[in-house]
Scaffold this motif. Structure first.
Motif, PDB file in Angstrom:
ATOM      1  N   HIS A  67      -0.463 -20.290 -27.278  1.00 24.54           N
ATOM      2  CA  HIS A  67      -1.486 -21.342 -27.324  1.00 24.54           C
ATOM      3  C   HIS A  67      -2.149 -21.549 -25.965  1.00 24.54           C
ATOM      4  O   HIS A  67      -2.976 -22.452 -25.828  1.00 24.54           O
ATOM      5  CB  HIS A  67      -0.945 -22.679 -27.860  1.00 24.54           C
ATOM      6  CG  HIS A  67      -0.734 -22.676 -29.345  1.00 24.54           C
ATOM      7  ND1 HIS A  67      -1.093 -23.727 -30.156  1.00 24.54           N
ATOM      8  CD2 HIS A  67      -0.222 -21.734 -30.169  1.00 24.54           C
ATOM      9  CE1 HIS A  67      -0.782 -23.443 -31.413  1.00 24.54           C
ATOM     10  NE2 HIS A  67      -0.248 -22.226 -31.440  1.00 24.54           N
ATOM     11  N   CYS A  80      -1.410 -17.140 -30.483  1.00 26.72           N
ATOM     12  CA  CYS A  80      -0.107 -17.526 -31.032  1.00 26.72           C
ATOM     13  C   CYS A  80       0.654 -16.287 -31.483  1.00 26.72           C
ATOM     14  O   CYS A  80       1.754 -16.379 -32.021  1.00 26.72           O
ATOM     15  CB  CYS A  80      -0.273 -18.510 -32.182  1.00 26.72           C
ATOM     16  SG  CYS A  80       1.225 -19.461 -32.539  1.00 26.72           S
ATOM     17  N   GLU A  89      -2.501 -22.228 -38.602  1.00 25.66           N
ATOM     18  CA  GLU A  89      -2.631 -23.217 -37.523  1.00 25.66           C
ATOM     19  C   GLU A  89      -3.298 -24.505 -37.991  1.00 25.66           C
ATOM     20  O   GLU A  89      -3.025 -25.561 -37.454  1.00 25.66           O
ATOM     21  CB  GLU A  89      -3.460 -22.630 -36.367  1.00 25.66           C
ATOM     22  CG  GLU A  89      -2.855 -21.399 -35.721  1.00 25.66           C
ATOM     23  CD  GLU A  89      -1.719 -21.741 -34.752  1.00 25.66           C
ATOM     24  OE1 GLU A  89      -1.403 -22.934 -34.585  1.00 25.66           O
ATOM     25  OE2 GLU A  89      -1.161 -20.793 -34.175  1.00 25.66           O
TER      26      GLU A  89
HETATM   27 ZN   LIG Z   1       0.518 -21.467 -33.127  1.00 27.30          ZN
END
Ligand SMILES: [Zn+2]
Ligand SMILES: [Zn+2]
Length: 402
Positions: free
Chosen positions: A371, A105, A141
């Motif tokens: 992701h 990410c 997350e």
């Molecule tokens: Zn993320």
């Protein structure tokens, strides 16, 4: 008027590029997930100490540090440090060495950019007309790490007056190193997980009259969700109540004792979120009554919608044009996603702004989005992100000196 400052900040950030790469690649090689980020925290803490900071632990897995001479307003800069539970197949030479974990990410980029900002700001502490607070957060997350740090006091001592974060984006056809400026107001949807556990009385499927059927209850609840009307609300259009899993029973001729369902609510305001939550409870209760079962409704995870403050947005947009000129662009309407971001917890407490830093042009081979286990990020954007943190903090504090 601010030309000198602009060129100082840009050249300092450019000179720092080899160091930014070293930090980012180290973090990328050794990703950690959730709140279990001990090694990452240790690394960030040591790097901050080398710069002359006295980093402090905040909450369960966060770190803070302060730059400036004390007094004045406080501008907070935030980075998240956690990775995702993915096995990396990006092909990068500095790929993850921690099995099943990957910085997919770009939080390794965020942490490196914030370390860069900390270094430049420490070296130019005389330019800070107030204080800059650094917020290094874990568990973005999965664990609402920002909320945990707020409980741990990140917004107090000294109290934060304004806050900023940057998120990188890859896999879109935009050159790297641009800052995308959001509109003011709500920019991400709030999200809330709901879980309904139904308990009844199981038995032989040939004698349902002797049972209190949890499967029938769950089915009725699922259908009832369709009738929860959240479309009347201002933002009804983007609102969603969706079910992602339903479980119950083992075989065809036994009515089980229990069943469950789990889903998510997405809305742009807390008012609509409240409507949806109330609706789910009401539907579950009614269905349970019909089948003489018990339905327990829980909301195990909630993230509010992220709000961009109009006043801070106006000033920082001006700063970004001074710093980046044409490379600071407004996000075209309709380009916003439905994702959540736990910086929203900060944004509903102090005036905040969030920017997107383009870090992977799909036309240059950065094909995969964040992701994805194949995601790659363009490191040439790192000095830009660092410069934006430094410049906005210095300029905002200049404009708000006591
Ligand atoms: Zn993320
Ligand atoms: Zn992220």
């Amino acid at each position: 008027m601010h030309k000198e400052l602009v060129s100082m900040v840009r050249s300092a950030a450019d000179r720092l590029k080899p160091q930014l790469l070293t930090w980012r690649r180290h973090l990328h090689r050794f990703p950690e997930t959730g709140m279990e980020t001990e090694e990452t925290q240790r690394y960030v803490r040591e790097e901050l100490k080398k710069m002359g900071y006295v980093p402090r632990k905040c909450g369960r897995a966060g770190l803070t540090a302060l730059a400036g001479k004390g007094g004045g307003k406080v501008y907070l800069l935030r980075a998240d440090m956690d990775a995702l539970p993915l096995t990396e197949v990006s092909g990068e030479e500095f790929s993850s060495e921690n099995p099943g974990k990957m910085h997919a990410c770009g939080h390794d980029m965020h942490t490196a950019m914030l370390l860069g900002a900390a270094k430049i700001l420490k070296e130019h502490e005389d330019l800070i007309e107030g204080q800059v607070k650094f917020m290094f957060e874990s568990g973005e997350e999965s664990d609402n790490g920002a909320e945990d740090m707020i409980v741990g006091g990140v917004l107090e001592n000294p109290a934060v007056d304004a806050a900023q974060m940057i998120h990188v984006v890859t896999g879109i056809p935009v050159p790297a190193g641009r800052i995308l400026i959001p509109p003011k107001g709500t920019v991400t949807t709030g999200s809330c997980t709901f879980r309904v556990t139904v308990t009844g009385k199981g038995g032989h499927a040939s004698m349902p009259e002797r049972c209190n059927d949890p499967l029938a209850t769950v089915c009725r609840i699922r259908c009832g969700l369709e009738e929860i009307d959240i479309s009347d609300a201002d933002d009804g259009e983007g609102s969603v109540i969706a079910v992602g899993q339903i479980h119950g029973g083992k075989t065809h001729n036994i009515i089980p004792d229990a069943a469950m369902m789990e889903g998510t609510i997405r809305t742009k305001t807390t008012e609509t979120m409240d409507l949806a939550m109330e609706g789910i409870c009401r539907v579950a209760e009614t269905a349970a009554e019909v089948y003489r079962t018990q339905a327990r409704v829980e909301f195990p995870k909630f993230i509010p919608a992220m709000v961009v403050d109009g006043t801070i947005l106006d000033s920082t947009e001006g700063y970004l044009r001074e710093l980046l000129g044409e490379d600071a662009v407004r996000i075209p309407a309709g380009m916003q996603g439905g994702g959540s971001e736990d910086f929203a917890f900060v944004s509903v407490r102090v005036p905040s702004v969030t920017f997107i830093l383009t870090s992977g042009n799909s036309e240059d081979g950065f094909d995969h989005p964040a992701h994805s286990p194949k995601a790659r990020f363009d490191e040439s954007s790192l000095p830009v992100g660092t410069a934006v943190h430094v410049y906005n903090a210095i300029r905002w504090l200049q404009d708000h000196r006591p």
